[in-house]
Design a protein around this motif. Structure first.
Motif, PDB file in Angstrom:
ATOM      1  N   LEU A 101      40.483  15.495  31.449  1.00  0.00           N
ATOM      2  CA  LEU A 101      40.722  14.572  32.569  1.00  0.00           C
ATOM      3  C   LEU A 101      41.708  15.126  33.587  1.00  0.00           C
ATOM      4  O   LEU A 101      41.696  14.718  34.755  1.00  0.00           O
ATOM      5  CB  LEU A 101      41.240  13.240  32.032  1.00  0.00           C
ATOM      6  CG  LEU A 101      40.254  12.411  31.200  1.00  0.00           C
ATOM      7  CD1 LEU A 101      40.938  11.180  30.642  1.00  0.00           C
ATOM      8  CD2 LEU A 101      39.035  12.021  32.025  1.00  0.00           C
ATOM      9  N   ARG A 117      41.800   6.338  33.642  1.00  0.00           N
ATOM     10  CA  ARG A 117      41.089   7.427  32.967  1.00  0.00           C
ATOM     11  C   ARG A 117      39.623   7.445  33.384  1.00  0.00           C
ATOM     12  O   ARG A 117      39.037   8.523  33.578  1.00  0.00           O
ATOM     13  CB  ARG A 117      41.216   7.279  31.445  1.00  0.00           C
ATOM     14  CG  ARG A 117      42.589   7.633  30.897  1.00  0.00           C
ATOM     15  CD  ARG A 117      42.565   7.714  29.379  1.00  0.00           C
ATOM     16  NE  ARG A 117      43.807   8.247  28.839  1.00  0.00           N
ATOM     17  CZ  ARG A 117      44.696   7.530  28.149  1.00  0.00           C
ATOM     18  NH1 ARG A 117      44.474   6.246  27.903  1.00  0.00           N
ATOM     19  NH2 ARG A 117      45.797   8.093  27.689  1.00  0.00           N
ATOM     20  N   ALA A 119      37.500  10.547  35.185  1.00  0.00           N
ATOM     21  CA  ALA A 119      36.227  11.042  34.674  1.00  0.00           C
ATOM     22  C   ALA A 119      35.174  11.008  35.775  1.00  0.00           C
ATOM     23  O   ALA A 119      34.379  11.950  35.924  1.00  0.00           O
ATOM     24  CB  ALA A 119      35.780  10.206  33.478  1.00  0.00           C
TER      25      ALA A 119
END
Length: 346
Positions: A299, A191, A195
């Protein structure tokens, strides 16, 4: 012979007395001692409660409090009281009740959609022993914020909406630290990498996700809406997100209970760092607690050329998307006409 007879008689008396005592003790310990009609219920024993307080807590739920006290003392519970949430079931005897008061039952704690830290503290305080004030104090602790890279404006991002199992008697600091641990667990390397590709930090992702969350309740549309805002950021445009204006108006007025269904022109000039019509970039923190689907939408945004969107008047709950200002204005006029027809002034 006479002594033998006396011995026999005494033996019989002792055995009979022992039997009677045993029977009484059995009844004290193993006969039902519950005084409620429900199948089950929970009792809550506060932290640092003593045995006398437990007795007062239990009085409404047991038939014979003296039986309960006697068994508790024999099992040394009176000198080893445990705090927490405990399950009582219909038909329990005193022995089972005491055993139950030693089995702390976890709480399945859940939360979502909180607009402010204060609201969140109140929501949690209604589910665990710690009250909202102690929770709020823990959340705003300067040392904690500094050590974990948060500010009062963005620490709401730390609380990822989900269901968590913990004990009712957890204190405010331990709850806060548990949530910090869950936050770090949520932000996996994968994740964080996503980002980074978007030139966003996890905190910025949460801020943008809160806007996406407020813009649409339709989870399948969130990646598309996220794509619009990311396109605006990429081209240097202001986000111009109505939910940020609504938050700014509420924050400036101090009234978060007001209902704002329509953003007026005067609202657009509200002086607040949360007003993305007035200030470029992302607000200093989330305008609400984004759920996981909104975070994932940011995302994993839909890739498109849309720069504008407006609530649809034919496919309610969804939006009409546009590439050019002219297309957007046509969609906006349809929406304004519909709002006026509904008589929505605010």
């Amino acid at each position: 012979m006479k002594l033998k007879k006396i011995f026999v008689i005494l033996s019989v008396v002792i055995i009979s007395a022992a039997s009677i005592y045993g029977f009484i003790l059995y009844r004290q310990i193993f006969t039902e001692n519950i005084n409620f009609d429900k199948t089950e219920l929970f009792v809550y024993v506060p932290t640092d409660a003593n045995f006398e307080q437990v007795v007062e807590i239990m009085k409404p739920y047991v038939k014979d409090i003296e039986k309960f006290k006697m068994v508790a003392e024999k099992k040394s519970y009176n000198t080893n009281v445990k705090s927490g949430k405990f399950l009582l079931k219909i038909g329990m005897n005193s022995n089972q009740i005491v055993n139950a008061l030693r089995q702390n039952v976890p709480v399945d704690l859940a939360f979502n959609n909180q607009e402010r830290l204060e609201d969140f503290a109140g929501r949690i305080g209604s589910q665990i022993e710690a009250d909202s004030l102690s929770l709020l104090t823990a959340f705003k602790d300067e040392n904690f914020l500094k050590e974990n890279g948060f500010t009062e404006e963005n620490v709401l991002s730390m609380f990822i909406p989900n269901s968590y199992e913990l004990f009712w008697n957890i204190n405010a600091i331990k709850f806060r630290d548990r949530m910090a641990k869950e936050y770090r667990k949520f932000w996996t390397p994968e994740r964080i990498a996503k980002a980074t590709v978007l030139n966003l930090t996890p905190l910025q992702v949460s801020a943008l996700a809160s806007i996406v969350h407020k813009e649409t309740v339709k989870r399948d549309e969130r990646p598309k809406v996220a794509g619009v805002y990311l396109n605006r950021l990429a081209t240097g445009m202001k986000l111009e997100a109505d939910p940020t204006v609504i938050f700014a108006v509420k924050k400036n007025s101090g009234d978060f209970n007001q209902v704002i269904k329509r953003v007026l022109n005067k609202d657009l000039i509200t002086d607040s760092p949360y007003n993305t019509y007035k200030y470029e970039g992302l607000p200093p923190g989330p305008i609400a607690m984004p759920d996981i689907t909104a975070i994932e939408a940011v995302l994993n945004p839909e890739k498109h050329n849309y720069i504008y969107f407006c609530a649809s008047v034919t496919n309610f709950g969804y939006h009409e998307f546009a590439v050019t200002p002219a297309q957007h204005e046509a969609n906006r006029q349809k929406y304004v006409a519909w709002v006026n027809k509904q008589g929505i002034k605010r």
